[in-house]
Design an enzyme around this catalytic site. Structure first.
Site, short mmCIF file in Angstrom:
data_model
loop_
_atom_site.label_atom_id
_atom_site.label_comp_id
_atom_site.label_asym_id
_atom_site.label_seq_id
_atom_site.Cartn_x
_atom_site.Cartn_y
_atom_site.Cartn_z
N GLU A 172 11.81 -4.46 0.21
CA GLU A 172 11.78 -4.01 -1.19
C GLU A 172 13.16 -4.03 -1.84
O GLU A 172 13.77 -2.97 -2.06
CB GLU A 172 11.19 -2.60 -1.29
CG GLU A 172 9.78 -2.50 -0.76
CD GLU A 172 9.12 -1.18 -1.13
OE1 GLU A 172 9.80 -0.28 -1.62
OE2 GLU A 172 7.90 -1.07 -0.93
N GLU A 359 2.95 -3.06 3.82
CA GLU A 359 2.75 -1.62 3.60
C GLU A 359 1.61 -1.42 2.62
O GLU A 359 1.47 -2.18 1.65
CB GLU A 359 3.99 -0.94 2.99
CG GLU A 359 5.16 -0.81 3.93
CD GLU A 359 6.35 -0.13 3.27
OE1 GLU A 359 6.17 0.64 2.30
OE2 GLU A 359 7.48 -0.37 3.74
C1 PNW Z 1 7.96 2.07 -0.07
N1 PNW Z 1 7.30 2.89 -6.52
O1 PNW Z 1 8.69 2.53 -1.14
C2 PNW Z 1 8.95 2.01 1.08
O2 PNW Z 1 9.05 0.73 1.66
C3 PNW Z 1 8.77 3.06 2.11
O3 PNW Z 1 9.97 3.26 2.81
C4 PNW Z 1 8.23 4.32 1.45
O4 PNW Z 1 8.22 5.42 2.31
C5 PNW Z 1 6.84 3.99 0.96
O5 PNW Z 1 6.84 2.85 0.10
C6 PNW Z 1 6.16 5.13 0.24
O6 PNW Z 1 6.88 5.49 -0.92
C7 PNW Z 1 8.25 2.60 -2.44
O7 PNW Z 1 7.94 3.70 -7.24
C8 PNW Z 1 8.94 3.46 -3.30
O8 PNW Z 1 6.36 2.19 -7.00
C9 PNW Z 1 8.62 3.54 -4.62
C10 PNW Z 1 7.60 2.77 -5.14
C11 PNW Z 1 6.89 1.91 -4.31
C12 PNW Z 1 7.22 1.85 -2.97
#
Ligand code: PNW
Length: 453
Positions: A172, A359
């Site tokens: 990401e 994920e």
């Molecule tokens: C992912 N959004 O993060 C990450 O890869 C993980 O480490 C994290 O724990 C997981 O998703 C859950 O949050 C994201 O704002 C963080 O859309 C933010 C977003 C999406 C994914």
């Protein structure tokens, strides 16, 4: 008594990969043990007000010393594929310079235990834990971070290439560039000017390219590599030709600086004219690295924006009404069709030939253990509804080869600390006891039967 016949649902392909995912900084703990250097998240989490309750990564799930127990539990649940990350500051405490042999030794022990438990590793080189020493020299805004990463990637593949065949370059890009230097809610939380921000994306793309190069050079037979992206996914409000076209246009625009650059072999004229004088500085040969072919694309899919064709034919966002259902993460409104449109648009817009969901999952607070059970029906339903939409995409010809659930266990959810739980295994952060939730038993059955239940 007559035999009970169970409802049947269509299965997944024979060789479909079912797995779970985590990341080193979120589960390992041991943040300063055995020579590990400080990461930007170790620093950021100590600044007042940056994480929920001031939670730090210091202990997390203590997976660092409990990995054998965790692999045994995966095995009991029938989980055969595990996506994890390596902590860069464990190997290079200063980001570059001296290698920490204890870090290498640790991951050798970890991979040996994993493989002995019959679990195949899927390894992410970088999941946000930049060594703080590099941030002190400018972090993602500086090209020296790319040079340091190239050495780190070479070292990782040299060390573990015989044990690891499935590689993911970066997790990401948006979250450690845009959110870290443009929004500021993720580490290091240092706001920079637009030109510098665009340069962080470019440096991240170069690191992706270096990881691909390292795997090709040193990965040995059977090694495969791809990026994990959290593409901004647009969901057509209705599945009419006009709204689908609007969603596709919006998707291509929102991802032009990342996936568009990788798959397009350069920055598009539209992107360059949009950013104008703030365009990233590109050196000769950069796109030979950035656009080198990969084996698959990893997509982290959680939610999406609703888009429709506006009156002028241009795509427009449709705002969510008050009360629209969501998980406890403020950003995670429920839109299972993200699985369909996320995979389909990546396939159609960029011609991606193999996709893994690296994920997908949901975060909720307060999931009490009652009589040894956690009845997380909301998570079970989340998984079920998202798998149905994934299967719909596969039915329509989208090449999806596997699914990794986020996350194996509750862990350090970045700025939300330990309050937000994404695991299918509950972790009591006082005792560190693990308790599989209802969703873990459900997912174990999905894996065992290779179909949605
Ligand atoms: C992912 N959004 O993060 C990450 O890869 C993980 O480490 C994290 O724990 C997981 O998703 C859950 O949050 C994201 O704002 C963080 O859309 C933010 C977003 C999406 C994914």
């Amino acid at each position: 008594m007559s035999k009970i016949s169970l409802p049947s649902t269509p299965g997944f392909p024979e060789n479909f990969i079912w797995g779970v995912a985590t990341a080193a900084p979120q589960i390992e703990g041991a943040a300063f043990a055995d020579g590990k250097g400080e990461s930007v998240w170790d620093r950021f989490s100590r600044l007042p007000g940056k994480t929920h309750h001031g939670d730090t990564l210091d202990r997390a799930c203590d997976h660092y010393s409990r990995y054998e127990e965790d692999f045994a539990l995966m095995r009991r649940l029938g989980i055969r594929h595990y996506r994890l990350s390596i902590a860069w500051p464990r190997l290079f405490p200063n980001g570059d310079g001296a290698l920490n042999p204890a870090g290498i030794a640790y991951y050798h022990r970890l991979f040996d235990a994993m493989i002995a438990a019959g679990i195949t590793p899927w390894v992410t080189f970088f999941h946000w834990d930049l060594p703080q020493a590099l941030e002190d020299r400018g972090g993602w805004t500086q090209r020296l971070t790319v040079e340091a990463f190239a050495t780190y990637a070479n070292t990782v593949v040299h060390a573990f290439g015989a044990k690891v065949k499935n590689w993911i370059t970066l997790n990401e890009i948006r979250c450690f560039t845009y959110m870290a230097y443009g929004v500021g809610n993720k580490a290091p939380g240092r706001l920079v000017a637009p030109a510098e921000l665009n340069q962080t994306y470019h440096h991240a793309l170069l690191c992706h390219g270096h990881a691909v190069r390292a795997v090709r050079q040193f990965g040995g037979p059977g090694a495969r590599v791809g990026l994990t992206d959290n593409s901004d996914v647009c969901l057509p409000v209705t599945e009419t030709a006009a709204d689908v076209a609007a969603a596709r246009t919006w998707f291509a625009r929102r991802n032009e600086h990342l996936l568009g650059a990788i798959y397009g072999g350069g920055y598009s004229p539209a992107y360059l004219s949009r950013v104008g004088a703030d365009a990233p500085k590109v050196a000769a040969g950069d796109f030979d690295l950035i656009s080198a072919p990969t084996d698959f694309l990893g997509l982290n899919l959680y939610t999406g924006h609703f888009v429709r064709a506006g009156r002028d034919g241009e795509p427009e966002l449709v705002p969510l009404p008050a009360g629209y259902p969501k998980a406890d993460s403020y950003w995670l409104h429920l839109a299972p069709q993200v699985m369909y449109w996320g995979t389909r648009l990546a396939h159609e817009v960029y011609g991606v030939k193999e996709i893994f969901i690296t994920e997908n999952g949901c975060g909720y607070n307060d999931e009490p253990v009652v009589d040894g059970e956690v009845c997380d029906l909301h998570r079970k339903e989340f998984i079920r509804s998202h798998l149905r939409e994934l299967q719909r995409a596969m039915h329509d010809g989208v090449p999806v080869a596997g699914y990794f659930l986020w996350s194996f266990m509750d862990n350090f959810e970045w700025e939300d600390g330990y309050e937000r739980r994404f695991g299918i295994v509950h972790v009591d952060f006082a005792t560190l006891k693990r308790t599989p939730k209802l969703s873990a038993h459900y997912y174990a059955q999905v894996i065992a039967q290779n179909r949605i239940l």
